[in-house]
Motif scaffolding. Sequence first.
Motif, PDB file in Angstrom:
ATOM      1  N   GLU A   4     -27.113 -21.748 -11.383  1.00  0.00           N
ATOM      2  CA  GLU A   4     -26.458 -23.028 -11.661  1.00  0.00           C
ATOM      3  C   GLU A   4     -27.516 -24.119 -11.760  1.00  0.00           C
ATOM      4  O   GLU A   4     -28.516 -24.106 -11.032  1.00  0.00           O
ATOM      5  CB  GLU A   4     -25.476 -23.353 -10.526  1.00  0.00           C
ATOM      6  CG  GLU A   4     -24.727 -24.660 -10.683  1.00  0.00           C
ATOM      7  CD  GLU A   4     -23.742 -24.889  -9.536  1.00  0.00           C
ATOM      8  OE1 GLU A   4     -22.988 -25.871  -9.592  1.00  0.00           O
ATOM      9  OE2 GLU A   4     -23.739 -24.067  -8.598  1.00  0.00           O
ATOM     10  N   GLU A   6     -27.931 -28.553 -12.381  1.00  0.00           N
ATOM     11  CA  GLU A   6     -27.236 -29.841 -12.442  1.00  0.00           C
ATOM     12  C   GLU A   6     -28.254 -30.974 -12.591  1.00  0.00           C
ATOM     13  O   GLU A   6     -29.300 -30.967 -11.951  1.00  0.00           O
ATOM     14  CB  GLU A   6     -26.402 -30.054 -11.179  1.00  0.00           C
ATOM     15  CG  GLU A   6     -25.565 -31.333 -11.230  1.00  0.00           C
ATOM     16  CD  GLU A   6     -24.687 -31.504 -10.001  1.00  0.00           C
ATOM     17  OE1 GLU A   6     -23.734 -32.296 -10.053  1.00  0.00           O
ATOM     18  OE2 GLU A   6     -24.971 -30.835  -8.981  1.00  0.00           O
ATOM     19  N   ILE A   8     -28.444 -35.188 -12.410  1.00  0.00           N
ATOM     20  CA  ILE A   8     -27.727 -36.371 -11.940  1.00  0.00           C
ATOM     21  C   ILE A   8     -28.532 -37.622 -12.305  1.00  0.00           C
ATOM     22  O   ILE A   8     -29.757 -37.669 -12.105  1.00  0.00           O
ATOM     23  CB  ILE A   8     -27.511 -36.316 -10.413  1.00  0.00           C
ATOM     24  CG1 ILE A   8     -26.655 -35.100 -10.054  1.00  0.00           C
ATOM     25  CG2 ILE A   8     -26.848 -37.593  -9.910  1.00  0.00           C
ATOM     26  CD1 ILE A   8     -26.518 -34.869  -8.561  1.00  0.00           C
ATOM     27  N   SER A  17     -23.489 -37.193 -14.523  1.00  0.00           N
ATOM     28  CA  SER A  17     -23.985 -35.877 -14.134  1.00  0.00           C
ATOM     29  C   SER A  17     -23.654 -34.871 -15.229  1.00  0.00           C
ATOM     30  O   SER A  17     -22.679 -35.031 -15.974  1.00  0.00           O
ATOM     31  CB  SER A  17     -23.386 -35.425 -12.808  1.00  0.00           C
ATOM     32  OG  SER A  17     -22.006 -35.153 -12.942  1.00  0.00           O
ATOM     33  N   LEU A  18     -24.479 -33.836 -15.315  1.00  0.00           N
ATOM     34  CA  LEU A  18     -24.292 -32.761 -16.279  1.00  0.00           C
ATOM     35  C   LEU A  18     -24.591 -31.450 -15.566  1.00  0.00           C
ATOM     36  O   LEU A  18     -25.598 -31.340 -14.846  1.00  0.00           O
ATOM     37  CB  LEU A  18     -25.242 -32.952 -17.465  1.00  0.00           C
ATOM     38  CG  LEU A  18     -25.047 -32.023 -18.664  1.00  0.00           C
ATOM     39  CD1 LEU A  18     -23.692 -32.274 -19.320  1.00  0.00           C
ATOM     40  CD2 LEU A  18     -26.172 -32.240 -19.675  1.00  0.00           C
ATOM     41  N   GLU A  19     -23.705 -30.441 -15.750  1.00  0.00           N
ATOM     42  CA  GLU A  19     -23.832 -29.216 -14.976  1.00  0.00           C
ATOM     43  C   GLU A  19     -23.537 -27.993 -15.836  1.00  0.00           C
ATOM     44  O   GLU A  19     -22.673 -28.029 -16.714  1.00  0.00           O
ATOM     45  CB  GLU A  19     -22.866 -29.240 -13.788  1.00  0.00           C
ATOM     46  CG  GLU A  19     -22.919 -28.014 -12.908  1.00  0.00           C
ATOM     47  CD  GLU A  19     -21.863 -28.037 -11.818  1.00  0.00           C
ATOM     48  OE1 GLU A  19     -21.998 -27.279 -10.843  1.00  0.00           O
ATOM     49  OE2 GLU A  19     -20.892 -28.804 -11.965  1.00  0.00           O
ATOM     50  N   TYR A  20     -24.274 -26.903 -15.573  1.00  0.00           N
ATOM     51  CA  TYR A  20     -23.969 -25.617 -16.183  1.00  0.00           C
ATOM     52  C   TYR A  20     -24.020 -24.535 -15.110  1.00  0.00           C
ATOM     53  O   TYR A  20     -24.934 -24.522 -14.264  1.00  0.00           O
ATOM     54  CB  TYR A  20     -24.951 -25.255 -17.296  1.00  0.00           C
ATOM     55  CG  TYR A  20     -24.783 -23.818 -17.766  1.00  0.00           C
ATOM     56  CD1 TYR A  20     -23.670 -23.451 -18.516  1.00  0.00           C
ATOM     57  CD2 TYR A  20     -25.702 -22.835 -17.401  1.00  0.00           C
ATOM     58  CE1 TYR A  20     -23.487 -22.140 -18.917  1.00  0.00           C
ATOM     59  CE2 TYR A  20     -25.528 -21.524 -17.806  1.00  0.00           C
ATOM     60  CZ  TYR A  20     -24.417 -21.176 -18.557  1.00  0.00           C
ATOM     61  OH  TYR A  20     -24.225 -19.874 -18.933  1.00  0.00           O
ATOM     62  N   LEU A  21     -23.039 -23.638 -15.131  1.00  0.00           N
ATOM     63  CA  LEU A  21     -22.981 -22.530 -14.176  1.00  0.00           C
ATOM     64  C   LEU A  21     -22.665 -21.247 -14.927  1.00  0.00           C
ATOM     65  O   LEU A  21     -21.787 -21.227 -15.793  1.00  0.00           O
ATOM     66  CB  LEU A  21     -21.921 -22.792 -13.111  1.00  0.00           C
ATOM     67  CG  LEU A  21     -21.678 -21.700 -12.059  1.00  0.00           C
ATOM     68  CD1 LEU A  21     -21.283 -22.337 -10.736  1.00  0.00           C
ATOM     69  CD2 LEU A  21     -20.568 -20.728 -12.496  1.00  0.00           C
ATOM     70  N   GLY A  42     -19.352 -32.220 -16.830  1.00  0.00           N
ATOM     71  CA  GLY A  42     -20.038 -33.501 -16.812  1.00  0.00           C
ATOM     72  C   GLY A  42     -19.091 -34.626 -16.490  1.00  0.00           C
ATOM     73  O   GLY A  42     -17.870 -34.506 -16.664  1.00  0.00           O
ATOM     74  N   GLU A  59     -14.723 -30.656 -18.410  1.00  0.00           N
ATOM     75  CA  GLU A  59     -15.016 -29.313 -17.914  1.00  0.00           C
ATOM     76  C   GLU A  59     -14.590 -28.293 -18.958  1.00  0.00           C
ATOM     77  O   GLU A  59     -13.452 -28.304 -19.419  1.00  0.00           O
ATOM     78  CB  GLU A  59     -14.300 -29.034 -16.594  1.00  0.00           C
ATOM     79  CG  GLU A  59     -14.638 -27.670 -16.017  1.00  0.00           C
ATOM     80  CD  GLU A  59     -13.896 -27.369 -14.733  1.00  0.00           C
ATOM     81  OE1 GLU A  59     -14.541 -26.933 -13.760  1.00  0.00           O
ATOM     82  OE2 GLU A  59     -12.665 -27.576 -14.697  1.00  0.00           O
TER      83      GLU A  59
END
Length: 350
Positions: A4, A6, A8, A17-21, A42, A59
Amino acid sequence: LRPEAELIYNTGQLEASLEYLYSMKYYDDRANSADHRHRFGGDIKYQLTPRATISVDEEFVIAQESEILDPTGVFTTRSSGNNIRNTISFSGLYEMTRLLATEVSYSNNYINYDDSGVSSRSALLDRIEHRIGGNLRWEAATTTKYLVGYDFGVKDQTSDDFLTGTTSSSVRDNRSHYGYVGVDHDFSTKFHASLRTGVQYTEYPNLPVGADDTTINPYADGNLSYDFRKDSSIQLGVRHNRSQTDVFALDAALSPTLDAETSTVYGALTYGFTAKIKGTVNSQLQYSTFERGAADSSNDLFLLVGASLDYEITEYLTAQAGYSYDRLDSDQVLRSFTRNRVYLGFRATY
């Protein structure tokens, strides 16, 4: 396997924020050995003026487990393939005076299952949901806010597949009106409560002429959160509304099961035993009553319980152990099941 990442960004006026999992679960004794899940997320919160704030949340997931694909719906079993859910929401808050504020919001939920054909997951569950609403807030005290609001929801089935040979999935389309009152209260800087309660009135515009095409039920959404010590907190919540279901059965009059009225109670406890050892317990109990069709007034009772223990070996490496228990008791034949999962592993953080 669950890497994962992220990012911020915070300037004070702008928070983003931007996130990938990515998550992979491998099953040793199964023809389709691995499940692969992707999550892109995000959010943005921007302070336009000292009185006006806007926010956006996004999402996008590709998954197989129903609690990921339909987190607020009636439980469905695992679905193979690249099933998609995209959820995006917008909200704006404007403080008209020191005591009065108004909020407007819009959310869009898109769900698409890989499975296709008559009575498939696509026929039963593919849809687009819209919800738009607004509320007026009154700050009665620095710790207490009261509100009154109205939301309008639209649920359109999007699959070209039929529920049966002659019954289109569009028979499940509905329109909902929500009227509610609510309160937000801070008992202390660490203890918070929120409650929305009211009525949900639902119309089904595509039912056959002469069929009862409306229903009404209570609506509620409340939660409590308490940070009772460092690294330790408890959360409790309750929801009651209408939700989509994968149950479909025609009665003698060829009337289908439309949806379900669902009550959900959930909770989470996190406790820091020491500076390096932390435990977590999560639970959810969901009770659903199906609407119309041969399944009318029958019930599902679904329980999710999970516990985990983390041990911080170093600042960057944590050992984990956990257990999850799922149980579904259903009035519907061949629907009930139990599932146990145990896991051991490590989490590396950079």
